[in-house]
Scaffold this motif. Structure first.
Motif, PDB file in Angstrom:
ATOM      1  N   SER A  39     -22.172  23.592  -4.429  1.00 46.03           N
ATOM      2  CA  SER A  39     -23.025  24.405  -5.282  1.00 46.03           C
ATOM      3  C   SER A  39     -24.292  24.865  -4.573  1.00 46.03           C
ATOM      4  O   SER A  39     -25.109  25.580  -5.147  1.00 46.03           O
ATOM      5  N   THR A  40     -24.451  24.450  -3.327  1.00 49.96           N
ATOM      6  CA  THR A  40     -25.597  24.888  -2.517  1.00 49.96           C
ATOM      7  C   THR A  40     -25.086  25.551  -1.246  1.00 49.96           C
ATOM      8  O   THR A  40     -24.270  24.977  -0.531  1.00 49.96           O
ATOM      9  N   TRP A  41     -25.558  26.757  -0.979  1.00 55.61           N
ATOM     10  CA  TRP A  41     -25.171  27.450   0.238  1.00 55.61           C
ATOM     11  C   TRP A  41     -26.044  26.998   1.406  1.00 55.61           C
ATOM     12  O   TRP A  41     -27.153  26.496   1.216  1.00 55.61           O
ATOM     13  N   VAL A  42     -25.536  27.196   2.607  1.00 59.20           N
ATOM     14  CA  VAL A  42     -26.281  26.887   3.835  1.00 59.20           C
ATOM     15  C   VAL A  42     -26.639  28.198   4.513  1.00 59.20           C
ATOM     16  O   VAL A  42     -25.780  29.069   4.707  1.00 59.20           O
ATOM     17  N   LEU A  43     -27.894  28.354   4.859  1.00 60.95           N
ATOM     18  CA  LEU A  43     -28.367  29.575   5.503  1.00 60.95           C
ATOM     19  C   LEU A  43     -27.992  29.576   6.978  1.00 60.95           C
ATOM     20  O   LEU A  43     -28.108  28.563   7.665  1.00 60.95           O
ATOM     21  N   ASN A  44     -27.551  30.719   7.459  1.00 64.46           N
ATOM     22  CA  ASN A  44     -27.322  30.910   8.888  1.00 64.46           C
ATOM     23  C   ASN A  44     -28.352  31.920   9.398  1.00 64.46           C
ATOM     24  O   ASN A  44     -28.211  33.117   9.210  1.00 64.46           O
ATOM     25  N   ILE A  97     -21.992  35.671 -16.143  1.00 70.22           N
ATOM     26  CA  ILE A  97     -22.795  34.453 -16.149  1.00 70.22           C
ATOM     27  C   ILE A  97     -23.764  34.448 -14.961  1.00 70.22           C
ATOM     28  O   ILE A  97     -24.791  33.756 -14.980  1.00 70.22           O
ATOM     29  N   PHE A  98     -23.436  35.232 -13.952  1.00 69.31           N
ATOM     30  CA  PHE A  98     -24.351  35.376 -12.818  1.00 69.31           C
ATOM     31  C   PHE A  98     -25.738  35.799 -13.271  1.00 69.31           C
ATOM     32  O   PHE A  98     -26.747  35.401 -12.672  1.00 69.31           O
ATOM     33  N   PHE A  99     -25.826  36.587 -14.333  1.00 64.39           N
ATOM     34  CA  PHE A  99     -27.092  37.153 -14.782  1.00 64.39           C
ATOM     35  C   PHE A  99     -27.846  36.256 -15.762  1.00 64.39           C
ATOM     36  O   PHE A  99     -28.993  36.562 -16.103  1.00 64.39           O
ATOM     37  N   THR A 100     -27.219  35.166 -16.210  1.00 64.35           N
ATOM     38  CA  THR A 100     -27.840  34.353 -17.255  1.00 64.35           C
ATOM     39  C   THR A 100     -27.943  32.862 -16.941  1.00 64.35           C
ATOM     40  O   THR A 100     -28.805  32.184 -17.505  1.00 64.35           O
ATOM     41  N   ASP A 101     -27.093  32.347 -16.083  1.00 67.57           N
ATOM     42  CA  ASP A 101     -27.085  30.908 -15.810  1.00 67.57           C
ATOM     43  C   ASP A 101     -28.312  30.515 -14.978  1.00 67.57           C
ATOM     44  O   ASP A 101     -28.509  31.045 -13.878  1.00 67.57           O
ATOM     45  N   PRO A 102     -29.137  29.590 -15.456  1.00 65.45           N
ATOM     46  CA  PRO A 102     -30.374  29.252 -14.735  1.00 65.45           C
ATOM     47  C   PRO A 102     -30.144  28.739 -13.319  1.00 65.45           C
ATOM     48  O   PRO A 102     -30.930  29.047 -12.407  1.00 65.45           O
ATOM     49  N   GLU A 103     -29.090  27.958 -13.117  1.00 61.33           N
ATOM     50  CA  GLU A 103     -28.823  27.415 -11.777  1.00 61.33           C
ATOM     51  C   GLU A 103     -28.406  28.521 -10.818  1.00 61.33           C
ATOM     52  O   GLU A 103     -28.821  28.540  -9.646  1.00 61.33           O
ATOM     53  N   ILE A 104     -27.595  29.450 -11.298  1.00 62.32           N
ATOM     54  CA  ILE A 104     -27.201  30.581 -10.454  1.00 62.32           C
ATOM     55  C   ILE A 104     -28.408  31.446 -10.131  1.00 62.32           C
ATOM     56  O   ILE A 104     -28.605  31.865  -8.972  1.00 62.32           O
ATOM     57  N   ILE A 105     -29.222  31.728 -11.120  1.00 60.48           N
ATOM     58  CA  ILE A 105     -30.415  32.550 -10.893  1.00 60.48           C
ATOM     59  C   ILE A 105     -31.342  31.879  -9.883  1.00 60.48           C
ATOM     60  O   ILE A 105     -31.894  32.544  -8.992  1.00 60.48           O
ATOM     61  N   ALA A 106     -31.507  30.557  -9.982  1.00 55.79           N
ATOM     62  CA  ALA A 106     -32.357  29.842  -9.029  1.00 55.79           C
ATOM     63  C   ALA A 106     -31.800  29.943  -7.613  1.00 55.79           C
ATOM     64  O   ALA A 106     -32.559  30.091  -6.640  1.00 55.79           O
ATOM     65  N   SER A 107     -30.482  29.866  -7.484  1.00 53.40           N
ATOM     66  CA  SER A 107     -29.855  29.972  -6.168  1.00 53.40           C
ATOM     67  C   SER A 107     -30.031  31.380  -5.592  1.00 53.40           C
ATOM     68  O   SER A 107     -30.356  31.547  -4.410  1.00 53.40           O
ATOM     69  N   TYR A 108     -29.791  32.383  -6.426  1.00 50.21           N
ATOM     70  CA  TYR A 108     -30.019  33.775  -6.018  1.00 50.21           C
ATOM     71  C   TYR A 108     -31.472  33.970  -5.585  1.00 50.21           C
ATOM     72  O   TYR A 108     -31.749  34.571  -4.534  1.00 50.21           O
ATOM     73  N   GLN A 109     -32.412  33.461  -6.366  1.00 54.70           N
ATOM     74  CA  GLN A 109     -33.825  33.649  -6.041  1.00 54.70           C
ATOM     75  C   GLN A 109     -34.212  32.924  -4.758  1.00 54.70           C
ATOM     76  O   GLN A 109     -35.075  33.402  -4.008  1.00 54.70           O
ATOM     77  N   ALA A 110     -33.570  31.795  -4.488  1.00 49.31           N
ATOM     78  CA  ALA A 110     -33.852  31.088  -3.234  1.00 49.31           C
ATOM     79  C   ALA A 110     -33.459  31.950  -2.036  1.00 49.31           C
ATOM     80  O   ALA A 110     -34.178  31.999  -1.025  1.00 49.31           O
ATOM     81  N   TYR A 111     -32.312  32.632  -2.158  1.00 43.91           N
ATOM     82  CA  TYR A 111     -31.894  33.513  -1.062  1.00 43.91           C
ATOM     83  C   TYR A 111     -32.790  34.731  -0.969  1.00 43.91           C
ATOM     84  O   TYR A 111     -33.192  35.141   0.131  1.00 43.91           O
ATOM     85  N   VAL A 112     -33.129  35.316  -2.114  1.00 48.23           N
ATOM     86  CA  VAL A 112     -34.037  36.464  -2.132  1.00 48.23           C
ATOM     87  C   VAL A 112     -35.367  36.099  -1.473  1.00 48.23           C
ATOM     88  O   VAL A 112     -35.906  36.865  -0.662  1.00 48.23           O
ATOM     89  N   LYS A 113     -35.895  34.933  -1.814  1.00 46.81           N
ATOM     90  CA  LYS A 113     -37.167  34.499  -1.235  1.00 46.81           C
ATOM     91  C   LYS A 113     -37.067  34.382   0.278  1.00 46.81           C
ATOM     92  O   LYS A 113     -38.006  34.750   1.008  1.00 46.81           O
ATOM     93  N   THR A 114     -35.927  33.895   0.768  1.00 53.24           N
ATOM     94  CA  THR A 114     -35.721  33.785   2.212  1.00 53.24           C
ATOM     95  C   THR A 114     -35.844  35.149   2.884  1.00 53.24           C
ATOM     96  O   THR A 114     -36.525  35.294   3.909  1.00 53.24           O
ATOM     97  N   LEU A 115     -35.194  36.161   2.308  1.00 50.47           N
ATOM     98  CA  LEU A 115     -35.225  37.495   2.908  1.00 50.47           C
ATOM     99  C   LEU A 115     -36.600  38.147   2.779  1.00 50.47           C
ATOM    100  O   LEU A 115     -37.118  38.729   3.746  1.00 50.47           O
ATOM    101  N   VAL A 116     -37.177  38.069   1.593  1.00 50.08           N
ATOM    102  CA  VAL A 116     -38.466  38.738   1.370  1.00 50.08           C
ATOM    103  C   VAL A 116     -39.539  38.136   2.270  1.00 50.08           C
ATOM    104  O   VAL A 116     -40.315  38.875   2.903  1.00 50.08           O
TER     105      VAL A 116
END
Length: 357
Positions: A39-44, A97-116
């Motif tokens: 449930s957690t991705w690894v950044l490359n 569910i991608f747009f509403t699930d809090p855990e998915i949104i947190a994971s998406y935002q973690a990746y977004v934060k990495t890029l930004v």
């Protein structure tokens, strides 16, 4: 691109794979930014990962080109949003569910934060794009019962994620990356097979509401896409009184009207038809209408010839391949040797450049 007059390009800020794909990815040199095995991705962020995106953004800057970076994909191509759904929520869940699930949104935002945070100080960034072609459904998962016309599922997500990106970066532009679907209370209809059909592009079923999405405070400009040839195959046949060209002109007019009402710019961000003759006859009218209505245009997609990796023949993924030195072509790609098409866009670039001073 510089020689063609391109000032802004758009590229994927996502390339995700499953851990089971990692050995072959390493062997073949496949670009990948995220690896999923739980449930957690690894950044490359290594030389086969985000260092390649660094190269794209830095190289663009050397040639006076700025970059729109899209954070994820609605579709399965290059490891889009459904990987978040499958790994975090598990099997049997709908796409939205991608747009509403809090855990998915947190994971998406973690990746977004990495890029930004990686690129927000770069002078080469033009804008951040929340998602490519967000819809209630995807090509691998259906929509659920809570993502229906009027549910505002995508609008809420657009608002929350654009606010999040703005909190990280107060300076760069933000857009949705959407296809520009409307939600009209009296949607367009058309006759097919002796029945009156409610038009998917206007009835809210896709999930967007372009008129109101444009009004969100941290959406700085609108985007929409244009593929009537593939959207309406049941209407596009010899002898039909329906035409790809005229439908596209209407679509362009409706989006500039909505953009003007919101007092924001708009980009005809993707558009395409298959066949060289179609391109050379239809594109001039679409591009001219966009120019006349003060659009920006980003045709899908810019192709390159003379590529040499693996001798000019290289399988990438999702049937994408360098073929005899030409970059991947989904039927919409245009190349410099297709003069009739190429000249349409170089002419438009000169006009836009003169307008911008």
């Amino acid at each position: 691109m510089q020689q063609a007059g391109v000032k802004v390009l758009r590229t994927w800020g996502f390339n995700a794979i499953n851990a089971t794909e990692l050995p072959s990815a390493l062997e073949s040199g496949l670009t990948h930014y995220q690896v999923w095995n739980s449930s957690t991705w690894v950044l490359n962020d290594g030389p086969q990962g985000l260092q390649r995106l660094d190269n794209v953004i830095n190289t663009a800057g050397k040639y006076g080109i700025k970059v729109i970076v899209a954070f994820t994909n609605n579709w399965v191509g290059y490891g889009g949003s459904d990987l978040y759904v499958q790994w975090i929520s598990g099997a049997g869940k709908p796409h939205d569910i991608f747009f509403t699930d809090p855990e998915i949104i947190a994971s998406y935002q973690a990746y977004v934060k990495t890029l930004v945070e990686r690129y927000k100080d770069s002078p080469n960034i033009f804008a951040w794009e929340l998602m490519n072609e967000a819809r209630c459904l995807s090509d691998t998962l259906p929509a659920g019962p809570t993502c229906v016309p009027g549910s505002n599922t995508l609008k809420t997500w657009y608002r929350e994620q654009s606010d999040f990106v703005r909190s990280l970066d107060p300076d760069h532009l933000i857009t949705t990356g959407g296809e520009g679907h409307f939600y009209w209370r009296k949607p367009a209809e058309y006759w097919f097979n002796h029945s009156l059909v409610s038009d998917y592009n206007y009835n809210g079923q896709a999930g967007e509401d372009f008129d109101h999405d444009m009004l969100l405070p941290n959406i700085d400009f609108g985007t929409y896409h244009l593929y009537p040839q593939s959207w309406y195959p049941e209407l596009d046949f010899p002898g039909s009184n329906w035409t790809v060209e005229n439908w596209g002109l209407k679509w362009i007019d409706e989006h500039i009207k909505a953009a003007n009402k919101a007092d924001k710019p708009v980009i005809l961000e993707e558009f395409g038809v298959s066949g060289l003759q179609n391109k050379s006859t239809i594109y001039p009218t679409w591009v001219q209408r966009a120019l006349d209505t003060r659009h920006a245009i980003m045709p899908w997609q810019f192709g390159e010839l003379g590529l040499t990796e693996d001798g000019g023949n290289r399988i990438i993924k999702y049937a994408d391949a360098i073929n005899h030195g030409a970059s991947p072509n989904d039927g919409n790609t245009f190349y410099i040797n297709q003069t009739a098409v190429w000249n349409i866009f170089t002419r438009a670039a000169k006009i836009q450049d003169a307008r911008s001073g």
